[in-house]
Design a protein around this motif. Structure first.
Motif, PDB file in Angstrom:
ATOM      1  N   PHE A 109       0.985  -1.361  -0.060  1.00  0.00           N
ATOM      2  CA  PHE A 109       0.398   0.025   0.068  1.00  0.00           C
ATOM      3  C   PHE A 109       0.788   1.071  -0.242  1.00  0.00           C
ATOM      4  N   PRO A 110       1.706   1.590  -1.040  1.00  0.00           N
ATOM      5  CA  PRO A 110       2.302   2.734  -1.189  1.00  0.00           C
ATOM      6  C   PRO A 110       2.317   4.285  -0.921  1.00  0.00           C
ATOM      7  N   SER A 111       0.641   4.337  -0.964  1.00  0.00           N
ATOM      8  CA  SER A 111      -0.245   5.498  -0.865  1.00  0.00           C
ATOM      9  C   SER A 111      -0.209   5.552   0.801  1.00  0.00           C
ATOM     10  N   ILE A 112      -0.910   5.122   1.203  1.00  0.00           N
ATOM     11  CA  ILE A 112      -0.758   4.625   2.690  1.00  0.00           C
ATOM     12  C   ILE A 112       0.209   4.819   3.547  1.00  0.00           C
ATOM     13  N   ALA A 113       1.555   4.351   3.009  1.00  0.00           N
ATOM     14  CA  ALA A 113       2.581   4.746   3.887  1.00  0.00           C
ATOM     15  C   ALA A 113       3.456   5.618   3.280  1.00  0.00           C
ATOM     16  N   THR A 114       3.392   6.441   2.128  1.00  0.00           N
ATOM     17  CA  THR A 114       3.742   7.624   1.500  1.00  0.00           C
ATOM     18  C   THR A 114       2.910   9.284   2.430  1.00  0.00           C
ATOM     19  N   ALA A 115       1.839   8.542   2.522  1.00  0.00           N
ATOM     20  CA  ALA A 115       0.124   9.104   3.090  1.00  0.00           C
ATOM     21  C   ALA A 115       1.347  10.005   4.706  1.00  0.00           C
ATOM     22  N   GLN A 116       1.427   9.164   5.734  1.00  0.00           N
ATOM     23  CA  GLN A 116       1.790   8.677   6.614  1.00  0.00           C
ATOM     24  C   GLN A 116       3.440  10.055   6.945  1.00  0.00           C
ATOM     25  N   PHE A 117       4.012   9.612   6.235  1.00  0.00           N
ATOM     26  CA  PHE A 117       5.741  10.397   6.256  1.00  0.00           C
ATOM     27  C   PHE A 117       5.935  11.369   5.314  1.00  0.00           C
ATOM     28  N   PHE A 118       5.235  12.144   4.428  1.00  0.00           N
ATOM     29  CA  PHE A 118       5.475  13.114   3.016  1.00  0.00           C
ATOM     30  C   PHE A 118       3.894  13.752   3.218  1.00  0.00           C
ATOM     31  N   GLU A 119       4.091  15.013   3.807  1.00  0.00           N
ATOM     32  CA  GLU A 119       3.012  16.044   3.552  1.00  0.00           C
ATOM     33  C   GLU A 119       3.225  16.787   2.263  1.00  0.00           C
ATOM     34  N   PRO A 120       1.695  17.278   1.622  1.00  0.00           N
ATOM     35  CA  PRO A 120       2.042  17.951   0.321  1.00  0.00           C
ATOM     36  C   PRO A 120       2.796  19.546   0.690  1.00  0.00           C
ATOM     37  N   SER A 121       3.225  20.421  -0.250  1.00  0.00           N
ATOM     38  CA  SER A 121       4.234  21.103   0.189  1.00  0.00           C
ATOM     39  C   SER A 121       2.604  21.874  -0.512  1.00  0.00           C
ATOM     40  N   LYS A 122       3.043  23.811   0.212  1.00  0.00           N
ATOM     41  CA  LYS A 122       2.029  24.531   0.264  1.00  0.00           C
ATOM     42  C   LYS A 122       2.502  25.632  -1.160  1.00  0.00           C
ATOM     43  N   VAL A 123       1.869  25.614  -1.301  1.00  0.00           N
ATOM     44  CA  VAL A 123       2.072  26.865  -2.304  1.00  0.00           C
ATOM     45  C   VAL A 123       1.192  27.898  -2.393  1.00  0.00           C
ATOM     46  N   VAL A 124       2.158  28.847  -2.911  1.00  0.00           N
ATOM     47  CA  VAL A 124       1.099  30.040  -2.710  1.00  0.00           C
ATOM     48  C   VAL A 124       1.325  30.650  -4.310  1.00  0.00           C
ATOM     49  N   VAL A 125      -0.692  30.999  -5.199  1.00  0.00           N
ATOM     50  CA  VAL A 125       0.300  31.614  -6.495  1.00  0.00           C
ATOM     51  C   VAL A 125      -0.415  32.714  -5.957  1.00  0.00           C
ATOM     52  N   TRP A 126       0.628  33.668  -6.254  1.00  0.00           N
ATOM     53  CA  TRP A 126       0.206  35.050  -6.046  1.00  0.00           C
ATOM     54  C   TRP A 126      -0.317  35.744  -7.429  1.00  0.00           C
ATOM     55  N   ASP A 127      -0.639  36.905  -7.452  1.00  0.00           N
ATOM     56  CA  ASP A 127      -1.225  37.738  -8.405  1.00  0.00           C
ATOM     57  C   ASP A 127      -0.651  37.276  -9.579  1.00  0.00           C
ATOM     58  N   VAL A 128      -1.503  37.386 -10.413  1.00  0.00           N
ATOM     59  CA  VAL A 128      -1.576  37.590 -11.814  1.00  0.00           C
ATOM     60  C   VAL A 128      -0.890  39.164 -12.295  1.00  0.00           C
ATOM     61  N   TYR A 129       0.448  39.497 -12.750  1.00  0.00           N
ATOM     62  CA  TYR A 129       0.965  41.144 -13.500  1.00  0.00           C
ATOM     63  C   TYR A 129       0.571  41.215 -14.893  1.00  0.00           C
ATOM     64  N   ASP A 130       0.142  41.447 -15.209  1.00  0.00           N
ATOM     65  CA  ASP A 130       0.698  42.549 -16.829  1.00  0.00           C
ATOM     66  C   ASP A 130       1.459  42.581 -17.272  1.00  0.00           C
ATOM     67  N   ASN A 131       1.730  41.847 -18.493  1.00  0.00           N
ATOM     68  CA  ASN A 131       3.686  42.179 -18.897  1.00  0.00           C
ATOM     69  C   ASN A 131       2.857  43.020 -19.981  1.00  0.00           C
ATOM     70  N   ASN A 132       2.706  44.464 -20.213  1.00  0.00           N
ATOM     71  CA  ASN A 132       2.193  44.920 -21.210  1.00  0.00           C
ATOM     72  C   ASN A 132       2.419  45.815 -21.221  1.00  0.00           C
ATOM     73  N   SER A 133       2.949  47.243 -21.776  1.00  0.00           N
ATOM     74  CA  SER A 133       3.150  48.620 -22.287  1.00  0.00           C
ATOM     75  C   SER A 133       1.491  48.795 -22.534  1.00  0.00           C
ATOM     76  N   ASN A 134       1.158  48.689 -23.754  1.00  0.00           N
ATOM     77  CA  ASN A 134       0.247  49.978 -24.070  1.00  0.00           C
ATOM     78  C   ASN A 134      -0.937  48.877 -24.214  1.00  0.00           C
ATOM     79  N   VAL A 135      -1.135  47.678 -23.517  1.00  0.00           N
ATOM     80  CA  VAL A 135      -2.473  47.018 -23.914  1.00  0.00           C
ATOM     81  C   VAL A 135      -2.895  46.396 -22.395  1.00  0.00           C
ATOM     82  N   VAL A 136      -4.185  46.990 -21.450  1.00  0.00           N
ATOM     83  CA  VAL A 136      -4.046  46.537 -20.286  1.00  0.00           C
ATOM     84  C   VAL A 136      -5.053  45.290 -20.288  1.00  0.00           C
ATOM     85  N   VAL A 137      -4.730  43.713 -19.851  1.00  0.00           N
ATOM     86  CA  VAL A 137      -5.570  43.241 -19.958  1.00  0.00           C
ATOM     87  C   VAL A 137      -6.690  43.093 -18.874  1.00  0.00           C
TER      88      VAL A 137
END
Length: 164
Positions: free
Chosen positions: A16-44
């Motif tokens: 049962f590898p999923s059980i074994a790994t679930a006991q030892f490894f927690e998922p990493s936290k990932v922050v999704v940062w705000d999306v930036y507009d990389n345009n000089s002449n057009v606003v998204v």
């Protein structure tokens, strides 16, 4: 004596590898940062940025190794600036790690490729940034049509490339 007690545990872990790994490894936290507009002449449009942001969070929800984690980006930016620092990815990542304990941040920019047809084609570029090493782990990009279904599909591919 110790080997005999360890052997059954090892057999269960192999069955049962999923059980074994679930006991030892927690998922990493990932922050999704705000999306930036990389345009000089057009606003998204703000709705397009939000669609990319929410699609990336949804794509992370499908991952076994990572969990999307939202943070107050405005508060983090104010904290960084109040310390006399500039808003660089490293400074933002340090502040996010200190305040929320996040392992990674995804920084994303959007560029309009074809503004003649109502923003028909966009380029979404993301960096998977480690808050521990303060470096980019991976970067990826996708092109997409500017509609909800295309953006959702493109972001799922993008996140898949980033967290592989």
């Amino acid at each position: 004596m110790r080997i005999k007690s360890f052997l059954p545990l090892l057999c269960v872990a192999m069955l049962f590898p999923s059980i074994a790994t679930a006991q030892f490894f927690e998922p990493s936290k990932v922050v999704v940062w705000d999306v930036y507009d990389n345009n000089s002449n057009v606003v998204v449009e703000r709705a397009t940025k939000y669609e990319i942001y929410s699609s990336m969070i949804s794509a992370l929800a499908q991952s076994d190794n990572y969990v999307a984690f939202e943070c107050n980006s405005h508060a983090i930016e104010q904290h960084v600036v109040s310390q006399g620092l500039t808003l660089t990815p490293s400074n933002i990542a340090s502040a996010v790690r200190a305040k929320y304990g996040s392992d990674y941040i995804i920084f994303t920019t959007i560029k309009v490729l074809d503004s003649s047809n109502a923003y028909a084609k966009i380029l979404i570029v993301s960096e998977f940034f480690s808050t521990r090493t303060l470096q980019v782990v991976r970067a990826a990009y996708v092109e997409a049509e500017n509609d909800v279904r295309a953006i959702s599909t493109a972001c799922a591919k993008l996140v898949g490339d980033l967290v592989r």
